[in-house]
Design a protein around this motif. Sequence first.
Motif, mmCIF file in Angstrom:
data_model
loop_
_atom_site.group_PDB
_atom_site.id
_atom_site.type_symbol
_atom_site.label_atom_id
_atom_site.label_comp_id
_atom_site.label_asym_id
_atom_site.label_seq_id
_atom_site.Cartn_x
_atom_site.Cartn_y
_atom_site.Cartn_z
ATOM 1 N N ARG A 125 -9.463 48.739 -53.732
ATOM 2 C CA ARG A 125 -10.590 48.244 -52.931
ATOM 3 C C ARG A 125 -11.755 49.233 -52.949
ATOM 4 O O ARG A 125 -12.908 48.825 -53.038
ATOM 5 N N SER A 126 -11.458 50.514 -52.877
ATOM 6 C CA SER A 126 -12.550 51.498 -52.907
ATOM 7 C C SER A 126 -13.217 51.509 -54.273
ATOM 8 O O SER A 126 -14.427 51.664 -54.383
ATOM 9 N N MET A 127 -12.439 51.299 -55.322
ATOM 10 C CA MET A 127 -13.014 51.249 -56.670
ATOM 11 C C MET A 127 -13.887 50.013 -56.837
ATOM 12 O O MET A 127 -14.954 50.073 -57.430
ATOM 13 N N GLY A 128 -13.419 48.895 -56.320
ATOM 14 C CA GLY A 128 -14.197 47.658 -56.419
ATOM 15 C C GLY A 128 -15.511 47.735 -55.688
ATOM 16 O O GLY A 128 -16.498 47.130 -56.094
ATOM 17 N N ALA A 129 -15.559 48.512 -54.603
ATOM 18 C CA ALA A 129 -16.784 48.658 -53.819
ATOM 19 C C ALA A 129 -17.732 49.699 -54.399
ATOM 20 O O ALA A 129 -18.934 49.653 -54.160
ATOM 21 N N ASN A 130 -17.203 50.640 -55.163
ATOM 22 C CA ASN A 130 -18.029 51.701 -55.741
ATOM 23 C C ASN A 130 -18.842 51.190 -56.922
ATOM 24 O O ASN A 130 -18.461 50.245 -57.591
ATOM 25 N N SER A 131 -19.928 51.873 -57.180
ATOM 26 C CA SER A 131 -20.717 51.577 -58.376
ATOM 27 C C SER A 131 -19.991 52.140 -59.584
ATOM 28 O O SER A 131 -19.309 53.155 -59.507
ATOM 29 N N ILE B 181 -0.618 61.202 -53.514
ATOM 30 C CA ILE B 181 -0.910 61.409 -54.939
ATOM 31 C C ILE B 181 -1.324 62.845 -55.220
ATOM 32 O O ILE B 181 -0.882 63.443 -56.195
ATOM 33 N N ILE B 182 -2.175 63.424 -54.382
ATOM 34 C CA ILE B 182 -2.751 64.734 -54.714
ATOM 35 C C ILE B 182 -2.103 65.917 -54.014
ATOM 36 O O ILE B 182 -2.377 67.056 -54.373
ATOM 37 N N ALA B 183 -1.238 65.655 -53.047
ATOM 38 C CA ALA B 183 -0.592 66.766 -52.340
ATOM 39 C C ALA B 183 0.315 67.528 -53.302
ATOM 40 O O ALA B 183 0.963 66.942 -54.165
ATOM 41 N N THR B 184 0.326 68.803 -53.151
ATOM 42 C CA THR B 184 1.208 69.726 -53.881
ATOM 43 C C THR B 184 1.074 69.669 -55.397
ATOM 44 O O THR B 184 2.020 69.970 -56.108
ATOM 45 N N ILE B 185 -0.083 69.272 -55.901
ATOM 46 C CA ILE B 185 -0.253 69.325 -57.351
ATOM 47 C C ILE B 185 -1.465 70.174 -57.707
ATOM 48 O O ILE B 185 -2.352 70.383 -56.898
ATOM 49 N N PRO C 241 -17.199 59.304 -56.513
ATOM 50 C CA PRO C 241 -15.775 59.482 -56.776
ATOM 51 C C PRO C 241 -15.200 60.601 -55.900
ATOM 52 O O PRO C 241 -15.913 61.526 -55.507
ATOM 53 N N ALA C 242 -13.924 60.497 -55.620
ATOM 54 C CA ALA C 242 -13.235 61.516 -54.826
ATOM 55 C C ALA C 242 -13.481 62.894 -55.437
ATOM 56 O O ALA C 242 -13.588 63.027 -56.666
ATOM 57 N N PRO C 243 -13.563 63.915 -54.602
ATOM 58 C CA PRO C 243 -13.845 65.269 -55.102
ATOM 59 C C PRO C 243 -12.907 65.735 -56.216
ATOM 60 O O PRO C 243 -13.331 66.466 -57.101
ATOM 61 N N ARG D 58 -14.744 52.842 -63.246
ATOM 62 C CA ARG D 58 -14.859 53.136 -61.822
ATOM 63 C C ARG D 58 -13.762 54.104 -61.408
ATOM 64 O O ARG D 58 -12.676 54.097 -61.977
ATOM 65 N N LEU D 59 -14.097 54.907 -60.418
ATOM 66 C CA LEU D 59 -13.122 55.812 -59.825
ATOM 67 C C LEU D 59 -13.110 55.578 -58.320
ATOM 68 O O LEU D 59 -14.125 55.193 -57.738
#
Length: 191
Positions: A180-186, A62-66, A31-33, A53-54
């Motif tokens: 797509r990244s979630m679908g590919a991740n375990s 999404i994550i900038a400035t938060i 998962p993303a850091p 899944r993440l």
Amino acid sequence: MLKNVFVSCIAGLVFAGLPELLKTTQVIAEPAPVFQAVVEEIVNTIPSNLDFRLPSRLPESIIATISPEFLFDFDGERAYLALEDANCPSTFRRQGRHSRGYKLVCLRFLVASSHLTSKYYHQSDTYRGPMATSIEISHNLRGYYFQGASWSRVSWVQNNSYFSIYSGSASADELIEIARSMGANSPINSN
């Protein structure tokens, strides 16, 4: 004669190495850091019969400035994780988590997973309708993209679990890439 020896050596190397070349390497993305702070809670909460899944990355939109803050919950049928801005102005917090203002300003991303027998999955059919666009998550996996008034959503069924992700910050392309990244991740496994 030298030519035949050379061709035989090359052929031998190719055939000897061919099985190694044909092996596929399975990359298990993490998962993303930004999610590392909540992964242990997810592992300790979700039941073994529900996949969660993440994504391996989130776009800057999404994550900038938060200042990330997480709300994770499992209610017996559905697990969800909300990524919120801890610095959300109090005027939006007072409106409550279900208000449009809160969702637009404070809630940046939400991922949910539920059983196919859950009320959440059965309610999802009402969102698909003619306004949803069928998309490809991976080679054998299809999903739906729905553009709302202020939030976009991607949903799909994978390994007998229903997944949906929402964001008011990400573009359509970004949200589809997250799916797509979630679908590919375990999936994240429970303890």
